[in-house]
Design an enzyme around this catalytic site. Structure first.
Site, PDB file in Angstrom:
ATOM      1  N   ASN A 208     -18.275  -5.354 -15.222  1.00  0.00           N
ATOM      2  CA  ASN A 208     -17.300  -4.827 -14.267  1.00  0.00           C
ATOM      3  C   ASN A 208     -17.055  -3.343 -14.507  1.00  0.00           C
ATOM      4  O   ASN A 208     -16.972  -2.562 -13.562  1.00  0.00           O
ATOM      5  CB  ASN A 208     -15.968  -5.582 -14.396  1.00  0.00           C
ATOM      6  CG  ASN A 208     -15.950  -6.832 -13.545  1.00  0.00           C
ATOM      7  OD1 ASN A 208     -16.885  -7.103 -12.805  1.00  0.00           O
ATOM      8  ND2 ASN A 208     -14.877  -7.587 -13.646  1.00  0.00           N
ATOM      9  N   CYS A 260     -10.289  -8.390  -9.197  1.00  0.00           N
ATOM     10  CA  CYS A 260     -10.984  -8.298 -10.486  1.00  0.00           C
ATOM     11  C   CYS A 260     -11.020  -6.889 -11.072  1.00  0.00           C
ATOM     12  O   CYS A 260     -10.531  -6.664 -12.183  1.00  0.00           O
ATOM     13  CB  CYS A 260     -12.413  -8.827 -10.346  1.00  0.00           C
ATOM     14  SG  CYS A 260     -12.454 -10.606 -10.156  1.00  0.00           S
ATOM     15  N   LYS A 320     -11.987  -5.874   0.829  1.00  0.00           N
ATOM     16  CA  LYS A 320     -13.353  -5.652   1.303  1.00  0.00           C
ATOM     17  C   LYS A 320     -13.626  -6.661   2.417  1.00  0.00           C
ATOM     18  O   LYS A 320     -12.834  -7.596   2.598  1.00  0.00           O
ATOM     19  CB  LYS A 320     -14.363  -5.770   0.170  1.00  0.00           C
ATOM     20  CG  LYS A 320     -14.481  -7.158  -0.415  1.00  0.00           C
ATOM     21  CD  LYS A 320     -15.606  -7.158  -1.426  1.00  0.00           C
ATOM     22  CE  LYS A 320     -15.782  -8.541  -1.993  1.00  0.00           C
ATOM     23  NZ  LYS A 320     -16.869  -8.639  -2.931  1.00  0.00           N
TER      24      LYS A 320
HETATM   25  N1  LIG Z   1     -12.036 -13.857  -7.463  1.00  0.00           N
HETATM   26  C1  LIG Z   1     -13.251 -13.557  -7.886  1.00  0.00           C
HETATM   27  O1  LIG Z   1     -14.141 -13.234  -7.095  1.00  0.00           O
HETATM   28  C2  LIG Z   1     -13.598 -13.621  -9.358  1.00  0.00           C
HETATM   29  C3  LIG Z   1     -14.913 -13.293  -9.765  1.00  0.00           C
HETATM   30  C4  LIG Z   1     -15.221 -13.386 -11.122  1.00  0.00           C
HETATM   31  C5  LIG Z   1     -14.260 -13.778 -12.037  1.00  0.00           C
HETATM   32  N2  LIG Z   1     -12.981 -14.060 -11.602  1.00  0.00           N
HETATM   33  C6  LIG Z   1     -12.012 -14.524 -12.600  1.00  0.00           C
HETATM   34  O2  LIG Z   1     -11.833 -15.926 -12.403  1.00  0.00           O
HETATM   35  C7  LIG Z   1     -10.467 -16.297 -12.692  1.00  0.00           C
HETATM   36  C8  LIG Z   1      -9.868 -16.989 -11.487  1.00  0.00           C
HETATM   37  O3  LIG Z   1      -9.816 -16.057 -10.406  1.00  0.00           O
HETATM   38  P1  LIG Z   1      -9.454 -16.509  -8.929  1.00  0.00           P
HETATM   39  O4  LIG Z   1      -9.641 -15.313  -8.066  1.00  0.00           O
HETATM   40  O5  LIG Z   1     -10.184 -17.750  -8.607  1.00  0.00           O
HETATM   41  O6  LIG Z   1      -7.892 -16.831  -9.095  1.00  0.00           O
HETATM   42  P2  LIG Z   1      -6.931 -17.554  -8.046  1.00  0.00           P
HETATM   43  O7  LIG Z   1      -5.593 -16.969  -8.265  1.00  0.00           O
HETATM   44  O8  LIG Z   1      -7.545 -17.499  -6.669  1.00  0.00           O
HETATM   45  O9  LIG Z   1      -6.943 -19.093  -8.488  1.00  0.00           O
HETATM   46  C9  LIG Z   1      -6.395 -19.558  -9.678  1.00  0.00           C
HETATM   47  C10 LIG Z   1      -5.885 -20.962  -9.444  1.00  0.00           C
HETATM   48  O10 LIG Z   1      -5.533 -21.538 -10.682  1.00  0.00           O
HETATM   49  C11 LIG Z   1      -4.420 -22.371 -10.464  1.00  0.00           C
HETATM   50  N3  LIG Z   1      -3.789 -22.731 -11.729  1.00  0.00           N
HETATM   51  C12 LIG Z   1      -2.889 -22.049 -12.474  1.00  0.00           C
HETATM   52  N4  LIG Z   1      -2.559 -22.749 -13.582  1.00  0.00           N
HETATM   53  C13 LIG Z   1      -3.270 -23.903 -13.544  1.00  0.00           C
HETATM   54  C14 LIG Z   1      -3.383 -25.031 -14.419  1.00  0.00           C
HETATM   55  N5  LIG Z   1      -2.695 -25.102 -15.549  1.00  0.00           N
HETATM   56  N6  LIG Z   1      -4.210 -26.026 -14.049  1.00  0.00           N
HETATM   57  C15 LIG Z   1      -4.932 -25.948 -12.907  1.00  0.00           C
HETATM   58  N7  LIG Z   1      -4.864 -24.915 -12.064  1.00  0.00           N
HETATM   59  C16 LIG Z   1      -4.048 -23.902 -12.369  1.00  0.00           C
HETATM   60  C17 LIG Z   1      -3.562 -21.569  -9.511  1.00  0.00           C
HETATM   61  O11 LIG Z   1      -2.595 -22.364  -8.874  1.00  0.00           O
HETATM   62  C18 LIG Z   1      -4.633 -21.021  -8.560  1.00  0.00           C
HETATM   63  O12 LIG Z   1      -4.840 -21.895  -7.463  1.00  0.00           O
HETATM   64  C19 LIG Z   1      -9.768 -15.003 -13.088  1.00  0.00           C
HETATM   65  O13 LIG Z   1      -9.818 -14.872 -14.486  1.00  0.00           O
HETATM   66  C20 LIG Z   1     -10.634 -13.927 -12.439  1.00  0.00           C
HETATM   67  O14 LIG Z   1     -10.551 -12.714 -13.129  1.00  0.00           O
HETATM   68  C21 LIG Z   1     -12.637 -13.991 -10.288  1.00  0.00           C
END
Ligand SMILES: NC(=O)c1ccc[n+]([C@@H]2O[C@H](COP(=O)([O-])OP(=O)(O)OC[C@H]3O[C@@H](n4cnc5c(N)ncnc54)[C@H](O)[C@@H]3O)[C@@H](O)[C@H]2O)c1
Length: 433
Positions: A208, A260, A320
């Site tokens: 990243n 991110c 985006k």
């Molecule tokens: N969004 C992306 O494109 C992307 C890409 C690569 C990495 N990431 C990483 O992946 C991770 C998740 O990102 P995201 O964008 O999917 O987040 P998000 O906020 O869209 O989703 C996270 C989900 O986790 C749930 N959650 C919280 N606590 C929980 C628990 N104890 N049990 C089950 N579910 C629970 C939340 O309610 C939410 O629905 C982050 O660390 C992010 O940095 C994201």
């Protein structure tokens, strides 16, 4: 390699968890996705998808017999060979990653008897895996494996990125746990990088940081182009053809946003600082990006003078195209600054609905947003904007000024349509016009 169906529990039904769950189901595995949000699980059970990601609804629909959703930890863990953690890791006030959701998942795990592997998909600071390993051991779960398997998908192209990744990174403490995660990916053709857990965690943060560095680099080149009479679009083409450099991530614009890059850059900066290292280059990358988001305001000032009472249309709100994600979107900074300067702001976006944007009026189309306005700012390069009849739009505006924050549209065509045009780093294209 033929697929040997495994049972996978995915914690987190967000952008990453849903894509991971749906793709593993499509590969032939049984998947249970667990989220704490009952509404979200209810929506998914009804066959609806709570986020916008192209193709995800049909992928989930065609895998319903292997893919289920629950709020219940026990139901998710029952018979699971793998427990994927895909919960959010947002920034805390100090900029460090907030790992509270990760710890909740670890602490909620029941006394698993079978040889399950916990796999970290969430982006976490280096050292998290060691701490999770320690916590699992303390809880008597020494037989439960731990693997770092970071995610590199980009919102908008996440399904393709998951099924056809540039690489799969697997960092493990024990080889057999890494082997199991590698086998789970059977059916996906990609180089596999096997390493220790800390290196797996660092690969994600460093990848990243490298991409963000390229963006801030080309944005600074753009700013120098503006000051010296060059056109950054031609410059990027010219340097991108150098095989040592390559063309990706060399599009100048109004800065990066999203869920991110901003948080991961802060987390890496804090990780370095907490370890006693001042990461100078990354600090500069972050600062350049913050300033870049504000440059549009300066351009509006130079054309309109005071913005008090001016009407400005923002085209695109998502950080985006092809996503509804507004986290850290440059549109938030722009809208906030414009409102603070006393401008009337209207905005249009094809998928973001009901965003709470400091009282900004949401228009139903680009044309409606621009009608009677003093300036249009192209904020997100939605493909729809290429099909707008710009000549007709210019005729309805009080002042036909267009700031193309993504260098998406052809400046010569816009000028022929009656606009005064500014891009980012395109001094030469302006003076030629
Ligand atoms: N969004 C992306 O494109 C992307 C890409 C690569 C990495 N990431 C990483 O992946 C991770 C998740 O990102 P995201 O964008 O999917 O987040 P998000 O906020 O869209 O989703 C996270 C989900 O986790 C749930 N959650 C919280 N606590 C929980 C628990 N104890 N049990 C089950 N579910 C629970 C939340 O309610 C939410 O629905 C982050 O660390 C992010 O940095 C994201």
């Amino acid at each position: 390699m033929s697929v040997s169906p495994q049972t996978v529990a995915v914690f987190g039904a967000g952008y990453v968890g849903l894509v991971t769950g749906a793709c593993f189901a499509d590969l032939g595995h049984r998947v249970v996705v667990r989220d704490v949000l009952a509404d979200r699980v209810e929506v998914l059970r009804r066959g609806e998808v709570p986020i916008f990601e192209p193709g995800l609804d049909s992928l989930i629909a065609r895998n319903t017999d292997r893919l289920s959703f629950t709020t219940d930890v026990g139901e998710a863990i029952e018979g699971a060979d793998f427990v994927y953690i895909a919960v959010g890791t947002p920034p805390t006030y100090s900029g460090d990653a907030d790992l509270s959701a990760v710890w909740t998942v670890i602490d909620e795990l029941p006394q698993i008897e079978r040889s399950t592997v916990v796999v970290m998909k969430s982006t976490v600071p280096v050292g998290t895996g060691s701490r999770v390993r320690h916590r699992l051991d303390e809880r008597g779960l020494q037989h439960v494996g731990y693997v770092s398997n970071p995610e590199f998908t980009a919102e908008g192209t996440a399904l393709r990125d998951f099924m056809h990744p540039d690489r799969i990174v697997i960092g493990s403490f024990r080889d057999e746990d890494g082997d199991a995660v590698e086998a789970l990916h059977a059916g996906i053709e990609a180089p596999v990088v096997r390493c220790d857990v800390a290196s797996g965690e660092m690969i994600k943060l460093a990848a990243n940081a490298a991409l963000m560095t390229r963006i801030s680099f080309i944005n600074e080149i753009a700013n120098v182009c503006e000051a010296t009479g060059a056109d950054v679009v031609r410059v990027a083409e010219g340097i991108g053809l150098d095989r040592r450099i390559g063309p990706a991530f060399l599009r100048a614009g109004i800065g990066f946003g999203g869920s991110c890059f901003p948080k991961d850059s802060l987390a890496l900066k804090q990780l370095a600082a907490n370890s006693g290292y001042h990461f100078q280059l990354l600090n500069a990358v972050i600062e350049v990006n913050e300033l870049q988001k504000r440059r549009v305001i300066g351009k509006l000032h130079s054309h309109l003078g005071s913005l008090r009472g001016a009407t400005v249309a923002l085209l695109g709100l998502a950080f985006k195209p092809n996503t509804d994600d507004m986290r850290e979107a440059p549109s938030l900074v722009l809208a906030g600054r414009l409102v603070a300067e006393g401008a009337d702001v209207r905005a249009w976006d094809p998928v973001v609905e009901g965003a709470d944007l400091f009282g900004v009026e949401i228009a139903s189309s680009p044309e409606a947003a621009a009608a009677g306005a003093d300036a249009v700012v192209l904020v997100t390069e939605w493909p729809e904007l290429a099909d707008v009849d710009w000549k007709a739009v210019a005729a309805t505006m009080r002042n036909a000024l267009l700031i193309d924050g993504r260098n998406m549209l052809d400046p010569a065509a816009l000028r022929a349509a009656g606009f005064t045009v500014e891009g980012i780093g395109r001094a030469a294209s302006v003076s030629e016009g």
